[in-house]
Motif scaffolding. Structure first.
Motif, PDB file in Angstrom:
ATOM      1  N   ARG A 226       0.894  -1.090   0.104  1.00  0.00           N
ATOM      2  CA  ARG A 226      -0.165  -0.114  -0.085  1.00  0.00           C
ATOM      3  C   ARG A 226       0.960   1.111   0.085  1.00  0.00           C
ATOM      4  NH1 ARG A 226      -4.187   0.550   4.118  1.00  0.00           N
ATOM      5  NH2 ARG A 226      -5.133   2.305   2.780  1.00  0.00           N
ATOM      6  N   ALA A 227       1.924   1.278   0.871  1.00  0.00           N
ATOM      7  CA  ALA A 227       2.845   2.365   0.835  1.00  0.00           C
ATOM      8  C   ALA A 227       3.569   2.606  -0.400  1.00  0.00           C
ATOM      9  CB  ALA A 227       3.893   2.158   1.848  1.00  0.00           C
ATOM     10  N   LYS A 228       3.617   1.661  -1.331  1.00  0.00           N
ATOM     11  CA  LYS A 228       4.239   1.845  -2.757  1.00  0.00           C
ATOM     12  C   LYS A 228       3.217   2.396  -3.672  1.00  0.00           C
ATOM     13  CE  LYS A 228       5.216  -2.333  -3.692  1.00  0.00           C
ATOM     14  NZ  LYS A 228       6.090  -3.588  -4.622  1.00  0.00           N
ATOM     15  N   GLY A 229       1.885   2.591  -3.277  1.00  0.00           N
ATOM     16  CA  GLY A 229       0.928   3.177  -4.121  1.00  0.00           C
ATOM     17  C   GLY A 229       0.225   2.278  -4.830  1.00  0.00           C
ATOM     18  N   ARG A 234      -5.557  -4.570  -6.227  1.00  0.00           N
ATOM     19  CA  ARG A 234      -4.305  -5.358  -6.425  1.00  0.00           C
ATOM     20  C   ARG A 234      -3.639  -5.854  -5.429  1.00  0.00           C
ATOM     21  NH1 ARG A 234      -0.233  -4.549 -11.228  1.00  0.00           N
ATOM     22  NH2 ARG A 234       1.739  -5.166 -10.184  1.00  0.00           N
TER      23      ARG A 234
ATOM     24  N   GLN B 113      -3.091   7.024  -3.467  1.00  0.00           N
ATOM     25  CA  GLN B 113      -2.109   6.000  -4.445  1.00  0.00           C
ATOM     26  C   GLN B 113      -1.132   6.614  -5.125  1.00  0.00           C
ATOM     27  OE1 GLN B 113      -4.985   3.272  -6.253  1.00  0.00           O
ATOM     28  NE2 GLN B 113      -5.649   2.493  -4.289  1.00  0.00           N
ATOM     29  N   ARG B 116       1.593   7.956  -2.796  1.00  0.00           N
ATOM     30  CA  ARG B 116       2.459   6.733  -1.736  1.00  0.00           C
ATOM     31  C   ARG B 116       3.563   6.325  -2.984  1.00  0.00           C
ATOM     32  NH1 ARG B 116      -2.659   3.982  -0.187  1.00  0.00           N
ATOM     33  NH2 ARG B 116      -3.612   5.481   1.410  1.00  0.00           N
ATOM     34  N   GLY B 117       4.608   6.351  -2.414  1.00  0.00           N
ATOM     35  CA  GLY B 117       5.708   5.805  -3.321  1.00  0.00           C
ATOM     36  C   GLY B 117       6.288   6.576  -4.429  1.00  0.00           C
ATOM     37  N   GLN B 140       9.282  -7.018  -6.920  1.00  0.00           N
ATOM     38  CA  GLN B 140       8.687  -6.134  -5.888  1.00  0.00           C
ATOM     39  C   GLN B 140       9.009  -4.706  -6.133  1.00  0.00           C
ATOM     40  OE1 GLN B 140       7.905  -7.796  -1.728  1.00  0.00           O
ATOM     41  NE2 GLN B 140       9.001  -9.596  -2.432  1.00  0.00           N
ATOM     42  N   ILE B 141      10.187  -4.513  -6.300  1.00  0.00           N
ATOM     43  CA  ILE B 141      10.883  -3.278  -6.385  1.00  0.00           C
ATOM     44  C   ILE B 141      10.330  -2.508  -7.782  1.00  0.00           C
ATOM     45  CG2 ILE B 141      13.008  -1.788  -6.885  1.00  0.00           C
ATOM     46  CD1 ILE B 141      14.367  -3.790  -5.246  1.00  0.00           C
ATOM     47  N   GLU B 143       7.415  -3.223  -9.446  1.00  0.00           N
ATOM     48  CA  GLU B 143       6.077  -3.009  -9.067  1.00  0.00           C
ATOM     49  C   GLU B 143       5.834  -1.502  -8.670  1.00  0.00           C
ATOM     50  OE1 GLU B 143       3.883  -4.900  -5.924  1.00  0.00           O
ATOM     51  OE2 GLU B 143       2.032  -4.950  -7.194  1.00  0.00           O
ATOM     52  N   ALA B 144       6.855  -1.274  -7.650  1.00  0.00           N
ATOM     53  CA  ALA B 144       6.825   0.227  -7.119  1.00  0.00           C
ATOM     54  C   ALA B 144       6.926   1.206  -8.304  1.00  0.00           C
ATOM     55  CB  ALA B 144       8.039   0.441  -5.938  1.00  0.00           C
ATOM     56  N   SER B 146       6.527   0.247 -11.587  1.00  0.00           N
ATOM     57  CA  SER B 146       5.261   0.103 -12.727  1.00  0.00           C
ATOM     58  C   SER B 146       3.710   0.642 -12.436  1.00  0.00           C
ATOM     59  CB  SER B 146       5.150  -1.369 -13.110  1.00  0.00           C
ATOM     60  OG  SER B 146       4.945  -2.072 -12.187  1.00  0.00           O
ATOM     61  N   VAL B 147       3.729   0.698 -10.944  1.00  0.00           N
ATOM     62  CA  VAL B 147       2.207   1.317 -10.497  1.00  0.00           C
ATOM     63  C   VAL B 147       2.266   2.833 -10.863  1.00  0.00           C
ATOM     64  CG1 VAL B 147       1.706  -0.673  -8.821  1.00  0.00           C
ATOM     65  CG2 VAL B 147       2.758   1.347  -8.208  1.00  0.00           C
ATOM     66  N   HIS B 148       3.281   3.418 -10.955  1.00  0.00           N
ATOM     67  CA  HIS B 148       3.046   4.838 -11.186  1.00  0.00           C
ATOM     68  C   HIS B 148       3.614   5.183 -12.548  1.00  0.00           C
ATOM     69  CE1 HIS B 148       2.660   5.682  -6.831  1.00  0.00           C
ATOM     70  NE2 HIS B 148       3.510   4.895  -6.478  1.00  0.00           N
ATOM     71  N   MET B 195      13.599   0.117  -3.171  1.00  0.00           N
ATOM     72  CA  MET B 195      12.239   0.146  -3.724  1.00  0.00           C
ATOM     73  C   MET B 195      11.509   1.624  -3.232  1.00  0.00           C
ATOM     74  SD  MET B 195       9.243  -2.150  -1.778  1.00  0.00           S
ATOM     75  CE  MET B 195       9.998  -3.658  -2.328  1.00  0.00           C
TER      76      MET B 195
END
Lengths: 323, 368
Positions: A226-229, A234, B113, B116-117, B140-141, B143-144, B146-148, B195
């Motif tokens: 969640r903190a990653k956005g 998802r 969202q 965040r990140g 996992q990194i 994803e941080a 690609s979500v943005h 990350m």
């Protein structure tokens, strides 16, 4: 992973030997394959020769080893009840039960995961309480009672209320005589037994999935996501569910193994010629030859699905896979 | 899209935050980076509301490291979670958290969202628990990122390797394909840092980033954080209970006690001219090798336990444990204002100006 699987397979071998010997010995100790001869006039003579023919005069260990050699070759003997080859009887019953388990498990797993995820994400919501309540009702209903109620309401009453020629859902067998294959007739026959089976297992699995999901939703890595956005949906379906499925899949595998021998009541109520029916009929007639093979086959399934549970666990959890 | 070889010039995220434009908030680049004003957080409980954070105000300027110090339950972590909007729904949040002029409290989930990140990122304490055990570290990194922003997989992958390299993970290309349990503790925390800086955020909130690590690894991780901060011009909110960590890294320090601010000032003011008995107590309780005769002296301790956040003592929450408290008197009746006592130096003590520092810092004589 390969070493892990190999090790688990090797562990299973002694379990199978011990289990099959015990089952063989117990059946020998409780059922007399010559019992049906007792009524005849030349009973003593006939029993003696039959015992000799079946090697019943030898020590149990010798009988077991002879039986095992034949069992491995697929020679499982002939039923004292139907005079049919036991291998063919069990293969036929197993296929029927496998279909029932397949559909029951598929429906139950999907429902349980959906229920568990919803109840965990919306904890203490009205629907969560409702699902919890229904779960306890389902857990409290014995399958013989639920099965009969389902036949009464969903088969008989439904037909009468709507003045149907035939019931919407059948309560006997998996097909009408002469019909085979995956078709509407099949589904109309499957509906009630699968429902009875589902009610038996979905409540437990749903509660289990809810607990696992609640546990995972408060995990630190979900907070990290969640903190990653990462969007909430998802976070739930990727980060949380992927972890929460690990314990459920393990429990499911263990439960499925037990089901292969455990559908006696459901199959009897719906007259489905599966493993449960075969056991019940053989037990009533003291059919020792069928019972020995039947118990060993169901034990094999339990061992097999225990093994699958471990493999699935390793497959889903990299911490197991790589250690 | 390609990335420069020089990690100091990372791609700006502004353009990528909202590909469709619908969830973007319009920030004012001229406004202060982060202003927290009168932030209060309460959690309902069966015994009454838990005052986790009570009227906390501070600012973080661009390129600044603010240390937040306090013991467990002093409200440090809740403050940071409130900034990111990550508190559970039952939490009652009041006050304002303004990022570049935009208040983040009560924002829609979608809007948060996007922040965040990307603009505000967080590093958590326990890196093993904070990384998802079933996904590869590199994914996992990735994803941080690609979500943005929409990037081809190839570019995400290159960026992940670059980030792992930047935080000092050897063989980053191979390491990206490993799972968290295959990393050592220090490497996991480095991966967490990688990350968090993936989108070159304006603010990094580091919540006890070194607490779970060995002392030698702690120093390495702090060094990585400092290097990152120098290279990327981001501000850091460093949450810790370790004054030693703060002394080395922070520009300013905020001391919290029982969900309230006790003292706020520059590192030098806090360490050499502290004006709050709680801060002085913390300083006195640090083991010091330079003060000689360590064996003849016991470590200073602050008497008593931190208060329950449901029943906070009246007046100054620290008065039951305070050696300088005037009880009965102002200390147990009047809540001290968090007032300015010097240029950019604030303290919540009625007697901030009159504290006898020598007495409060004096080590306890050995009793056994």
């Amino acid at each position: 992973m390969l070493t892990y699987i190999t090790r688990r397979v090797l562990y299973s071998i002694p379990v199978i030997f011990v289990a099959s010997f015990l089952l063989f010995a117990f059946v020998r100790a409780t059922f007399d394959p010559t019992a049906h001869l007792r009524a005849s006039r030349t009973a003593a003579e006939a029993i003696k020769s039959e015992r000799k023919r079946l090697n019943l005069d030898k020590p149990t260990v010798v009988q077991y080893s002879d039986w095992l050699k034949k069992f491995v070759r697929g020679d499982w003997g002939t039923s004292e009840r139907t005079h049919e080859r036991v291998f063919a009887m069990i293969r036929r019953s197993l296929w029927v039960t496998t279909q029932l388990i397949f559909w029951g498990v598929l429906v139950s797993a999907l429902l349980a995961i959906a229920m568990g995820v919803y109840s965990a994400v919306r904890q203490y919501s009205a629907l969560d309480y409702t699902l919890t309540g229904l779960s306890f009702v389902a857990l409290a209903m014995p399958p013989f009672w639920f099965g009969l109620i389902a036949i009464q309401f969903l088969s008989a009453d439904l037909k009468n209320v709507f003045h149907l020629q035939e019931p919407l859902f059948y309560s006997i067998g998996l097909h009408k005589p002469g019909v085979t294959g995956l078709n509407v007739d099949y589904l109309r026959h499957l509906a009630l037994p699968v429902m009875t089976l589902t009610v038996q297992i979905v409540a437990g699995w749903g509660r289990y999935q809810r607990a696992a999901m609640l546990d995972v939703m408060s995990a630190d890595y979900v907070r990290t996501a969640r903190a990653k956005g990462v969007p909430r949906r998802r976070v739930i379906f990727k980060h949380a569910l992927r972890n929460a499925l690990i314990p459920l899949v393990t429990v499911m595998a263990l439960d499925i193994g037990v089901l292969f021998g455990g559908l006696i009541i459901t199959e009897t109520i719906f007259s489905i010629p599966g493993m449960g029916r075969l056991f019940f009929d053989s037990l009533l007639r003291g059919d020792a030859t069928v019972l020995v093979s039947w118990t060993v086959v169901t034990a094999l399934f339990i061992v097999l699905f225990n093994l699958l549970a471990d493999v699935a666990y390793g497959w889903l959890d990299p911490r197991i896979r790589f250690s | 899209m390609t990335f420069d070889d020089d990690p100091t010039s990372l791609q700006p995220v502004e353009s990528a935050i909202s590909p469709n434009g619908s969830r973007s908030l319009s920030f004012d680049p001229g406004a202060p980076l982060l202003e927290v004003e009168h932030l209060s957080v309460e959690f309902p409980s069966d015994d009454g509301p838990v005052h986790a954070v009570d009227d906390v105000s501070f600012t973080v300027a661009a390129n600044e490291v603010l240390g937040i110090v306090g013991e467990s339950g002093s409200g440090k972590t809740v403050t940071s979670m409130a900034i990111l909007g990550l508190l559970p729904k039952r939490a009652r949040v009041r006050g304002a958290v303004r990022f570049r002029g935009v208040d983040l409290i009560g924002r829609k989930e979608k809007e948060m969202q996007a922040i965040r990140g990307a603009r505000i990122a967080m590093i958590f304490q326990d890196a093993l628990a904070s990384l998802n055990p079933v996904f590869k570290v590199g994914d996992q990194i990735g994803e941080a990122i690609s979500v943005h922003r929409k990037l081809p997989d190839r570019a995400v992958r290159d960026r992940v390797v670059e980030l792992l390299d930047l935080v000092g993970i050897p063989q980053p290309r191979q390491r990206a394909d490993q799972y968290p349990h295959e990393y050592s503790g220090g490497m996991r925390q480095r991966a967490m840092i990688a990350m968090s800086i993936a989108n070159d955020p304006d603010i990094l909130i580091a919540d006890e980033p070194t607490t779970a690590l060995d002392v030698t690894i702690q120093a390495q991780v702090l060094e990585v954080l400092e290097r990152i901060q120098e290279r990327t011009d981001s501000s850091i909110l460093l949450i810790t209970h370790d004054l030693g960590v703060v002394a080395g890294v922070a520009d300013r320090v905020m001391v919290m006690y029982a969900g309230r601010q006790a003292e706020l000032g520059s590192v030098d003011e806090i360490f050499y001219d502290s004006r709050h008995p709680y801060t002085l107590g913390l300083l006195a309780s640090l083991p010091r090798l330079d003060r000689g005769g360590a064996r003849s002296q016991r470590l200073h301790r602050i008497k008593g336990q931190p208060p329950s956040l449901i029943f906070v003592p009246p007046g100054c929450p620290f008065h039951p444990r305070c050696p300088a408290a005037e009880v009965p008197g102002r200390c147990n009746t009047e809540r001290p204002a968090f007032r300015e006592i010097g240029a950019d130096h604030r303290s919540a003590c009625h007697f901030a100006e009159d504290l006898d520092r020598e007495q409060l810092l004096a080590p306890e004589p050995a009793t056994s």
